[in-house]
Design an enzyme around this catalytic site. Structure first.
Site, PDB file in Angstrom:
ATOM      1  CG  ASP A  98      57.129  38.754   0.818  1.00  0.00           C
ATOM      2  OD1 ASP A  98      57.885  38.769   0.334  1.00  0.00           O
ATOM      3  OD2 ASP A  98      57.210  37.492   2.145  1.00  0.00           O
ATOM      4  CE1 TYR A 131      49.785  41.470   1.814  1.00  0.00           C
ATOM      5  CE2 TYR A 131      49.784  43.687   3.507  1.00  0.00           C
ATOM      6  CZ  TYR A 131      50.043  43.090   2.064  1.00  0.00           C
ATOM      7  OH  TYR A 131      51.067  43.900   1.874  1.00  0.00           O
TER       8      TYR A 131
END
Lengths: 245, 245
Positions: B51, B108
């Site tokens: 994003d 992540y």
């Protein structure tokens, strides 16, 4: 009452610490924040000046306020400061305390990174080199103690009349990200850390021998000294005073 | 011939990975660089999409070139890319290799920092909190394994038709800079890492119990889930394939 505040800043977007007309500076932003909180000009005196693009993990500065303004400053300073400047602490000091004149040592770190890593590039110099001769660099930094005339590493035109610096600690460390040079001295002449780092870097790259550092300090002859490395790799890490304050 | 390249990027100034008309994106910058090197459009397929504002320590992507272009790409990609995107490696793969479909896991890291520290603020969320309940957070992340329907942590409207995710590793670590949440799964639904991190953060702050994670996964009821934390704290750290490539 006089306060000492310690500031951390990412110097990337600033024309250095010191106020200059027409430029955005760290001192200028702090004075602007204090103006918003006190509704009058409050002059801020830093422990030193960092050049354009140089960072600080902890830059002390003193200023005078009215006692009634103290809580406002403690609570409001970080709200008023831009996000790349932070006030780490504020405390009261004696009225004759001076952030610059009373400092007994300053410490800087210069970071050289391997490869080309955007996640670290704001705070280190990335020359695209994966290999430096750490033993030669260790030898070179050892030669950096014990000499007092640092004119050979200083930028001319800084308005200096004396060239003495007493270096109390130097080191070079290799880590997974690259190399870190650290230097502590009572004072720093203009440009010294970046030119000294450039010399150690040149030694690590095998372009000049470690003994070059000794020669530069002995003769104050700049011709062997390295280029000044970029500002982004330099961080002022600590300023000390005679008593813990 | 098909190549896989791994990219590191500071996502701060990008509207995410994926090309979108009128926006500056990481994929767009890479395709621009390849255009300069090959003088034609080379389509790049990433292992996933990050994003706006999210970073990557290593994002794999594949693309096809003519054999004669290989050395040009190896030598020229980093010269053409902006300084906040770096190509870490390039290698040849089988012609049917697919960076996204063949990936077996993605990892992540989400970083929460203590205090307000400009030197770290591009890569961590700094909520101005010095204390989180690490034991509660550890309990909460443990509940995050073992459930396959992650709809309760996903952003709606992402075009998903299935909601399964197999989480293989989760952890939370406290260090001198704050807290680091890490999560590895076969795939990630849209928004999951930031909403999951927001939930763990809320648990650390004592606002909801660690068992909330279990409830959200069991019921897929979003009402207990935390807010989505800011993009700056999120880094895609690794994407793995069945064989070392």
């Amino acid at each position: 009452m006089r306060l000492i505040a310690r500031f951390e800043y990412d110097g990337t977007d600033y024309s250095g610490w010191q106020i200059q007309p027409g430029d955005t500076t760290v001192q200028g932003e702090i004075e602007k924040a204090l103006y918003s909180l006190c509704r009058r000009h409050v002059a801020v005196t830093g422990a030193g000046r960092t050049d354009a693009g140089v960072h600080a993990a902890s830059m002390p500065a003193h200023f005078d306020i009215a006692p009634g303004e103290y809580s406002r400053i403690q609570n409001g300073l970080n709200t008023m400061l831009p996000s790349d400047i932070s006030c780490l602490s504020v405390q009261q000091v004696d009225d004759d305390f001076h952030a610059r004149f009373h400092a007994v040592s300053r410490s800087y770190v210069y970071s050289i990174g391997t490869g080309r890593h955007p996640l670290n590039s704001r705070f280190e110099f990335q020359p695209g080199i994966d290999n430096l001769d750490i033993e030669a660099m260790k030898k070179a930094v050892k030669y950096s103690s014990g000499y007092n005339n640092w004119r050979g590493f200083a930028k001319e035109g800084g308005g200096n009349t004396t060239w003495d610096m007493t270096v109390s600690k130097v080191s070079v460390v290799e880590n997974i990200r690259g190399w870190t040079l650290a230097i502590t001295a009572n004072r720093f002449l203009r440009g010294v850390v970046r030119i000294w780092s450039g010399t150690i870097f040149r030694i690590g790259a095998g372009r000049i021998p470690p003994e070059a550092v000794r020669s530069i300090l002995e003769t104050t002859d700049k011709r062997l000294a390295g280029p000044s490395l970029p500002a982004c790799g330099l961080i002022l890490t600590e300023v000390r005073y005679p008593h813990e304050i």
